[in-house]
Every structure is written in structure tokens, then in C-alpha cells.
Scaffold this motif. Sequence first.
Motif, mmCIF file in Angstrom:
data_model
loop_
_atom_site.group_PDB
_atom_site.id
_atom_site.type_symbol
_atom_site.label_atom_id
_atom_site.label_comp_id
_atom_site.label_asym_id
_atom_site.label_seq_id
_atom_site.Cartn_x
_atom_site.Cartn_y
_atom_site.Cartn_z
ATOM 1 N N GLU A 351 0.818 -1.207 0.000
ATOM 2 C CA GLU A 351 0.000 0.000 0.000
ATOM 3 C C GLU A 351 0.854 1.261 0.000
ATOM 4 O OE1 GLU A 351 -3.632 2.139 2.471
ATOM 5 O OE2 GLU A 351 -2.522 0.491 3.356
ATOM 6 N N LEU A 352 1.921 1.269 0.796
ATOM 7 C CA LEU A 352 2.787 2.445 0.830
ATOM 8 C C LEU A 352 3.480 2.660 -0.507
ATOM 9 C CD1 LEU A 352 4.389 2.136 4.398
ATOM 10 C CD2 LEU A 352 2.407 3.483 3.698
ATOM 11 N N HIS A 353 3.866 1.569 -1.185
ATOM 12 C CA HIS A 353 4.482 1.709 -2.512
ATOM 13 C C HIS A 353 3.475 2.171 -3.551
ATOM 14 C CE1 HIS A 353 8.593 0.497 -1.876
ATOM 15 N NE2 HIS A 353 8.236 -0.622 -1.251
ATOM 16 N N SER A 354 2.192 1.851 -3.348
ATOM 17 C CA SER A 354 1.172 2.266 -4.326
ATOM 18 C C SER A 354 0.934 3.760 -4.321
ATOM 19 C CB SER A 354 -0.138 1.529 -4.030
ATOM 20 O OG SER A 354 -0.694 1.959 -2.789
ATOM 21 N N TRP A 355 1.424 4.478 -3.324
ATOM 22 C CA TRP A 355 1.261 5.928 -3.295
ATOM 23 C C TRP A 355 2.212 6.625 -4.266
ATOM 24 C CZ3 TRP A 355 0.988 6.655 2.760
ATOM 25 C CH2 TRP A 355 -0.193 6.069 3.227
ATOM 26 N N HIS A 356 3.297 5.941 -4.678
ATOM 27 C CA HIS A 356 4.235 6.455 -5.692
ATOM 28 C C HIS A 356 4.763 7.835 -5.314
ATOM 29 C CE1 HIS A 356 3.134 3.129 -8.302
ATOM 30 N NE2 HIS A 356 1.855 3.437 -8.148
ATOM 31 N N LEU A 357 5.359 7.917 -4.143
ATOM 32 C CA LEU A 357 5.941 9.193 -3.703
ATOM 33 C C LEU A 357 7.284 9.404 -4.375
ATOM 34 C CD1 LEU A 357 5.182 9.419 0.123
ATOM 35 C CD2 LEU A 357 3.928 10.384 -1.776
ATOM 36 N N SER A 358 7.441 10.543 -5.020
ATOM 37 C CA SER A 358 8.721 10.916 -5.635
ATOM 38 C C SER A 358 9.476 11.938 -4.807
ATOM 39 C CB SER A 358 8.489 11.468 -7.046
ATOM 40 O OG SER A 358 7.628 12.594 -6.996
#
Length: 455
Positions: A351-358
Amino acid sequence: MSAGAAPAAVLDHPLREFVDNSVDESRSRFPGQRNEALPKAPKAGSPDVRRVLGREQDIVWTRSRRAEPRAWLRAVVWLVAAGLHNGAGPTTLVVARDLAARMDYRRGIVVYDLKGAARRTDMSEATVKRHVKVLRELGALVWLVHGSKRNIALPGEPYMATATIYGAVIPAVFDEAMGHRLTGSGYEGRVCGVTEAGRERAVAQATVRSEARPQGRRRTEQKRPSGRRGARVRTVRPVDNPAVDNRSSQAREPHSPGRYHRSPAVQVESGCKDTSRERATCRTAPRPSFKISYNPDGSRRTAGQTQRGIGIIQQVRPRVTWTQRADLRELEVALRPRTNAGWDSQMITEELHSWHLSWQPANPAAYICSRFARQATAEHQMAAAEVAEGWDEQAASGPLAASSPDLVRNVMHGLAEGLATHSARQAELGLDDLTDHSAAATMAAFLNSGTGAPA
């Protein structure tokens, strides 16, 4: 062109030497500044007497050392008085004083500000330019940033050109005349000592200042008492008191040489004005307050649940880069909605990776809490909209929850009814089918057969 090949314009006029100890404000333009015994300037024809030209006026190639504003002003006064430049004079000192007033106190960095300098000194911009050039050629100013018309303002802001920034420096000719020993070279040079000639010059200057001081301002050397360090020294003088004409005082005895009587400290009863005596005198230690955590169902969170959550977060944090700066305890509190729901480390990581924070949040735990809050708000708003529209989730998902044979049978019945309606409509319009086969009859035969019949 190399630094050694820079042209050296030798002055063709004799150099001046000022040894007058009087205050000459018209010459120095610094009120109250004393022209002390200045050392001899280099004579005409000396290789040290030359103008600083070309790239030597830049911080990278300069031979001068940087200085703070006060030391720089003293050096500029000496350079102007020594006559090392034809254009140097009292106006040069006025411009130098304006620059020194705006310099960084330790590094000697100043913004050029041509228009502001012309307004403050009551001169034209051409005059300020000319005397700043004189300071550069004397080796007293170097370029740190060359100004240009390139716009450095952000989009939407008014035009802003690149400013010219100067650095205050002292040339080597001044250090040699003062007898300074330097360590390092160029802009990073520093004074590390004095030569024998410089020491003699300093002693001579101190002697001249001592002799020129008025008699009333000389300090008389007095022996400092051995008591408190830095205590004020009092001068002992004879006291001429008149005789006391009081007969009644002759029979009295003098004061005893012992210590003075000191009254004991007053004991003030503690307590507030409107507080009862019982509450004011009762001193109970405040009980420490502990933060108690609760689960979503209202039960108190146990230490085992917290330890289990921390164990899951210990596996999540190394896998998500932008959470590695956060404290483990803070992450555990932020991710409790997922750990309480039974999520494992793999599900939380996905879930945290699905936020795609750059980008890197400054406070990852706070960002996670705000993200969960936005999700909960969106879900609540969606549920409220569905209730307002009359959407029944159970009725809508009923056909999808049926078994496979029943689902196929319902679909086929729907198709049969649709085809029968279509055929009746075509017959009303007088349109015949292109084939002899009836699709509705075929569908009904299929449903009545054993294949489509429920088991």
C-alpha cells in the motif's frame, strides 16, 4: 594572459608620507581619526608600486588578503595617503566609508548598490563608479560576483538583475609597510605575526599616542587590592571633619567592634489568598500522567498488541525508502489502522508503494496519518452519496453472489425475454426475419433441456 604578465603602471610622481599626529578631518574624511606615524610608502619605480588590473581584480586571482571592515578602512586610508593612485583622494574615502558601513562584519562582503551609494554620498553615479574602480586598482576591492542583466527572479515576480558583490581585501604593499607576517596566499591569506620593523613601528605609535594624550586623561597607576578581582579602586584622602560640640556624647562609648546584629529571616506562610489552610499546607506530590491507548472497539490497548505492531513495522520500514527517517514508535502509531485490521508487513508495504511518492516527507508518520484521514473522509463522503441516491449494495451485488448455474440461467432467461420482445416489435413493424430459425424458440429449447436446467 597570466597574472605575472599583467601590466604594471609605475607612478611617475613622488609618494607622500604623513607623520602629522593632529586630527585632519578634511584629509581623512573620518571625523576624529588621527593621522598617526605612518610608515614609508614604496618609492616610485619599485616593482611593488603598481595598479591591480585585469583578472587580478577577481577573487580567484587576487594577491590581496580578505579583511573585516575596520581593518580594511585603516588600510584604505593609508593607501590613499600614500599616493599610490592618481585618482585616489578624499572622495575615495567617502565611497569606502559607505561600502564599509554595509559590509558583512566578519567577511567583508558587500553589495555594490550603485544607485543607493550615489544617493547616500550625494554624488553622481559616474563618480561612484570611478572611485570604486580606484579601490579595485589599489587592490582594496575584488569581485566576488560579476553583475549582469540576467533575470534571476522567479516566474511571476518582477524583473531582478544579478547584483555585483565585492569583497574587502588588503594588498601586500600595506602588509609589507606595516611589517605583517602572512600565512597563506591570495584571498585566504592571514596575518600570523609582525617583523622586527613592524614591532618597532608599533612601539613608536604607542609612544606617540601616550605623549599626545592630555594630562587630565592620563591614568595614575595604583596598586590593585588583593581582594576581589576587578574591584573598583578608591583613593584614600584625609578627612577634615569639624569638631562635634555635643557634651552629652562625650560620656557614651563607641560601637562594639563585633558583627552587626542580623534579624532572622521572616517565615511567611505559604498558600494562596483564597485557598483553605488545609489545602495550602497539604503538599502532595503530583501523580504522573501516563498516556493510555485504546483500540477502535474501545478496549484498552495492551503491551502485547503494541509489541506485535512494532514487529510488523520493523519489517516495513527497511522496504519503504521514505519511511526510514521516521521513528519506529511513531510509525507504529501511524499504521495502527492497518495493523489493527490484521494486515501483515507485505500488505502494508504494497500500500505504501502504491502511493508512488517521488519526494521525501519531512515527517513520514504525520504524512501517513493525513493520508489515512483523507481516505477515510473520501469513503465517508462516498457512502453518504450512495445513501442519498438510494443505492442498495446488497441488492446490486445479489446476482454476482449467485452460483454459476443459477447465474447462467438468469442471463439466458433475460436474453430470451429480450429476443421475444424484439421479435414482436419487428412483426408489428412488418419486418420479417431473414432466417427461418426463431432465436427465441432456440433459446427456450435450450433452457428446457437438461443442460440449462438447474441441477
